[in-house]
Design a protein around this motif. Structure first.
Motif, PDB file in Angstrom:
ATOM      1  N   LEU A 128      45.881  60.663  35.177  1.00  0.00           N
ATOM      2  CA  LEU A 128      46.547  60.716  33.878  1.00  0.00           C
ATOM      3  C   LEU A 128      47.326  62.017  33.718  1.00  0.00           C
ATOM      4  O   LEU A 128      47.006  63.029  34.323  1.00  0.00           O
ATOM      5  N   ARG A 129      48.341  61.960  32.847  1.00  0.00           N
ATOM      6  CA  ARG A 129      49.242  63.103  32.673  1.00  0.00           C
ATOM      7  C   ARG A 129      48.736  64.113  31.646  1.00  0.00           C
ATOM      8  O   ARG A 129      48.872  65.310  31.825  1.00  0.00           O
ATOM      9  N   ILE A 130      48.142  63.611  30.524  1.00  0.00           N
ATOM     10  CA  ILE A 130      47.839  64.550  29.436  1.00  0.00           C
ATOM     11  C   ILE A 130      46.498  64.309  28.745  1.00  0.00           C
ATOM     12  O   ILE A 130      45.877  65.261  28.252  1.00  0.00           O
ATOM     13  N   LYS A 133      43.508  66.649  29.110  1.00  0.00           N
ATOM     14  CA  LYS A 133      43.678  67.978  28.507  1.00  0.00           C
ATOM     15  C   LYS A 133      43.432  67.935  26.998  1.00  0.00           C
ATOM     16  O   LYS A 133      42.925  68.889  26.411  1.00  0.00           O
ATOM     17  N   ILE A 134      43.801  66.816  26.377  1.00  0.00           N
ATOM     18  CA  ILE A 134      43.604  66.678  24.930  1.00  0.00           C
ATOM     19  C   ILE A 134      42.142  66.374  24.611  1.00  0.00           C
ATOM     20  O   ILE A 134      41.604  66.815  23.595  1.00  0.00           O
ATOM     21  N   TYR A 135      41.490  65.614  25.507  1.00  0.00           N
ATOM     22  CA  TYR A 135      40.077  65.251  25.335  1.00  0.00           C
ATOM     23  C   TYR A 135      39.259  65.839  26.493  1.00  0.00           C
ATOM     24  O   TYR A 135      38.740  65.107  27.337  1.00  0.00           O
ATOM     25  N   PRO A 136      39.097  67.163  26.535  1.00  0.00           N
ATOM     26  CA  PRO A 136      38.380  67.790  27.657  1.00  0.00           C
ATOM     27  C   PRO A 136      36.910  67.395  27.713  1.00  0.00           C
ATOM     28  O   PRO A 136      36.273  67.494  28.770  1.00  0.00           O
ATOM     29  N   SER A 185      51.935  65.823  19.876  1.00  0.00           N
ATOM     30  CA  SER A 185      52.704  66.892  20.529  1.00  0.00           C
ATOM     31  C   SER A 185      53.072  66.530  21.969  1.00  0.00           C
ATOM     32  O   SER A 185      53.998  67.103  22.536  1.00  0.00           O
ATOM     33  N   TRP A 186      52.326  65.567  22.542  1.00  0.00           N
ATOM     34  CA  TRP A 186      52.599  65.112  23.919  1.00  0.00           C
ATOM     35  C   TRP A 186      52.667  63.585  23.926  1.00  0.00           C
ATOM     36  O   TRP A 186      52.098  62.937  24.785  1.00  0.00           O
ATOM     37  N   ILE A 187      53.383  63.030  22.949  1.00  0.00           N
ATOM     38  CA  ILE A 187      53.295  61.594  22.715  1.00  0.00           C
ATOM     39  C   ILE A 187      53.811  60.757  23.883  1.00  0.00           C
ATOM     40  O   ILE A 187      53.249  59.716  24.221  1.00  0.00           O
ATOM     41  N   HIS A 188      54.880  61.191  24.546  1.00  0.00           N
ATOM     42  CA  HIS A 188      55.446  60.378  25.632  1.00  0.00           C
ATOM     43  C   HIS A 188      54.485  60.312  26.825  1.00  0.00           C
ATOM     44  O   HIS A 188      54.272  59.245  27.413  1.00  0.00           O
ATOM     45  N   GLU A 189      53.878  61.454  27.165  1.00  0.00           N
ATOM     46  CA  GLU A 189      52.890  61.469  28.240  1.00  0.00           C
ATOM     47  C   GLU A 189      51.662  60.632  27.856  1.00  0.00           C
ATOM     48  O   GLU A 189      51.079  59.945  28.694  1.00  0.00           O
ATOM     49  N   THR A 190      51.295  60.691  26.572  1.00  0.00           N
ATOM     50  CA  THR A 190      50.156  59.916  26.085  1.00  0.00           C
ATOM     51  C   THR A 190      50.397  58.420  26.257  1.00  0.00           C
ATOM     52  O   THR A 190      49.509  57.677  26.692  1.00  0.00           O
ATOM     53  N   ASP A 193      49.949  57.384  29.819  1.00  0.00           N
ATOM     54  CA  ASP A 193      48.523  57.340  30.141  1.00  0.00           C
ATOM     55  C   ASP A 193      47.866  56.075  29.578  1.00  0.00           C
ATOM     56  O   ASP A 193      47.059  55.425  30.253  1.00  0.00           O
ATOM     57  N   LEU A 194      48.214  55.733  28.357  1.00  0.00           N
ATOM     58  CA  LEU A 194      47.609  54.556  27.723  1.00  0.00           C
ATOM     59  C   LEU A 194      48.002  53.268  28.433  1.00  0.00           C
ATOM     60  O   LEU A 194      47.196  52.328  28.532  1.00  0.00           O
ATOM     61  N   LEU A 195      49.231  53.198  28.930  1.00  0.00           N
ATOM     62  CA  LEU A 195      49.652  52.010  29.661  1.00  0.00           C
ATOM     63  C   LEU A 195      48.874  51.875  30.972  1.00  0.00           C
ATOM     64  O   LEU A 195      48.461  50.780  31.358  1.00  0.00           O
ATOM     65  N   LYS A 196      48.648  53.003  31.641  1.00  0.00           N
ATOM     66  CA  LYS A 196      47.836  52.983  32.866  1.00  0.00           C
ATOM     67  C   LYS A 196      46.423  52.459  32.556  1.00  0.00           C
ATOM     68  O   LYS A 196      45.879  51.627  33.286  1.00  0.00           O
ATOM     69  N   ILE A 197      45.851  52.954  31.462  1.00  0.00           N
ATOM     70  CA  ILE A 197      44.500  52.550  31.085  1.00  0.00           C
ATOM     71  C   ILE A 197      44.457  51.064  30.739  1.00  0.00           C
ATOM     72  O   ILE A 197      43.540  50.337  31.163  1.00  0.00           O
ATOM     73  N   GLN A 198      45.453  50.588  29.984  1.00  0.00           N
ATOM     74  CA  GLN A 198      45.485  49.169  29.614  1.00  0.00           C
ATOM     75  C   GLN A 198      45.490  48.276  30.845  1.00  0.00           C
ATOM     76  O   GLN A 198      44.810  47.247  30.895  1.00  0.00           O
ATOM     77  N   LYS A 199      46.272  48.674  31.854  1.00  0.00           N
ATOM     78  CA  LYS A 199      46.362  47.855  33.066  1.00  0.00           C
ATOM     79  C   LYS A 199      45.055  47.850  33.850  1.00  0.00           C
ATOM     80  O   LYS A 199      44.782  46.922  34.608  1.00  0.00           O
ATOM     81  N   GLU A 200      44.238  48.871  33.632  1.00  0.00           N
ATOM     82  CA  GLU A 200      42.938  48.936  34.304  1.00  0.00           C
ATOM     83  C   GLU A 200      41.866  48.110  33.592  1.00  0.00           C
ATOM     84  O   GLU A 200      41.026  47.490  34.239  1.00  0.00           O
TER      85      GLU A 200
END
Length: 245
Positions: A128-130, A133-136, A185-190, A193-200
């Motif tokens: 994941l990209r971000i 870091k947001i949820y350490p 603040s990092w919405i595009h990277e988020t 990441d969410l699309l990757k998770i959905q596909k999983e």
């Protein structure tokens, strides 16, 4: 690679429900999801008041239900989320979703109610990209979403953080907890990441986007409604958002 397909129809009030059924066939909904799995309907309540262009429309919701039944999908369940500025149960009634849920016998679940689902720690297979870091302390997702199809029901509108918003952003409410606004603040990277998770985690992805009234200006709530009469559908969330934009 399979070629991406986005279906677009210019509709009218008289035929909008039939057009949603046709839209699903044009976009290949039956092939995009697992017919034996439960299908989650994820509506979009940007604001609990019925502002045109801001929220999923009742005909979008009903059209999606009819299309799923037409294609032989079994159990259909609605899942709603709350934000720091919306009241989902109030919005469900104000936007007339409750009438449709009752009409078709659809169970409504809330991802913030412990009796409906639990938030469990998840380790993504993809890098994941971000979000780490947001949820350490670890990424937590609602356990109910795993192994189920999901149908995103966004509207075609602008957004002050993402410029435009649609199917990709609609996953935001379902998969992240009420502190999700920290990711803006990092919405595009988020969203990547969410699309990757959905596909999983999902057995199938699909989106119906309602643009009968589009939302221009400072969305997602304080939009300027624009009559456009377009409805869109695709299994590819990036492609449908690009076409809508």
């Amino acid at each position: 690679m399979k070629k991406t397909k986005v279906a677009v129809i210019k509709t009218s009030p008289e035929r909008v429900l039939d057009d949603y059924i046709r839209l699903a066939k044009l976009a290949g909904m039956k092939e995009a999801m697992d017919g034996s799995a439960t299908t989650i309907l994820k509506d979009n309540i940007s604001w609990h008041l019925p502002m045109p262009g801001a929220n999923s429309t009742p005909w979008q919701l009903e059209g999606a239900v009819l299309a799923l039944k037409e294609e032989g999908f079994g159990e259909i369940v609605a899942v709603e989320n709350k934000t720091v500025v919306t009241r989902p149960k109030y919005g469900e009634k104000q936007n007339k979703y409750d009438i449709i849920y009752e009409k078709y016998g659809i169970t409504i679940l809330y991802n913030f109610e412990p009796e409906n689902m639990s938030w469990v720690e998840y380790t993504p297979k993809s890098k994941l990209r971000i979000l780490p870091k947001i949820y350490p302390e670890g990424l937590r997702l609602p356990d109910y979403f795993f192994g189920k199809n999901i149908v995103q029901l966004p509207t075609m509108k602008c957004h002050i953080y993402t410029t435009t918003t649609g199917a990709m952003k609609n996953a935001f409410g379902g998969l992240l907890n009420v502190k999700r606004h920290y990711t803006h603040s990092w919405i595009h990277e988020t969203l990547v990441d969410l699309l990757k998770i959905q596909k999983e985690i999902h057995s199938g992805l699909f989106a119906f986007m309602d643009g009968t009234t589009a939302g221009n200006g400072p969305g997602p709530r304080t939009v300027i409604p624009v009559k456009t009469d377009y409805i869109l559908a695709s299994e590819d969330q990036v492609a449908i958002d690009a076409v809508a934009a």
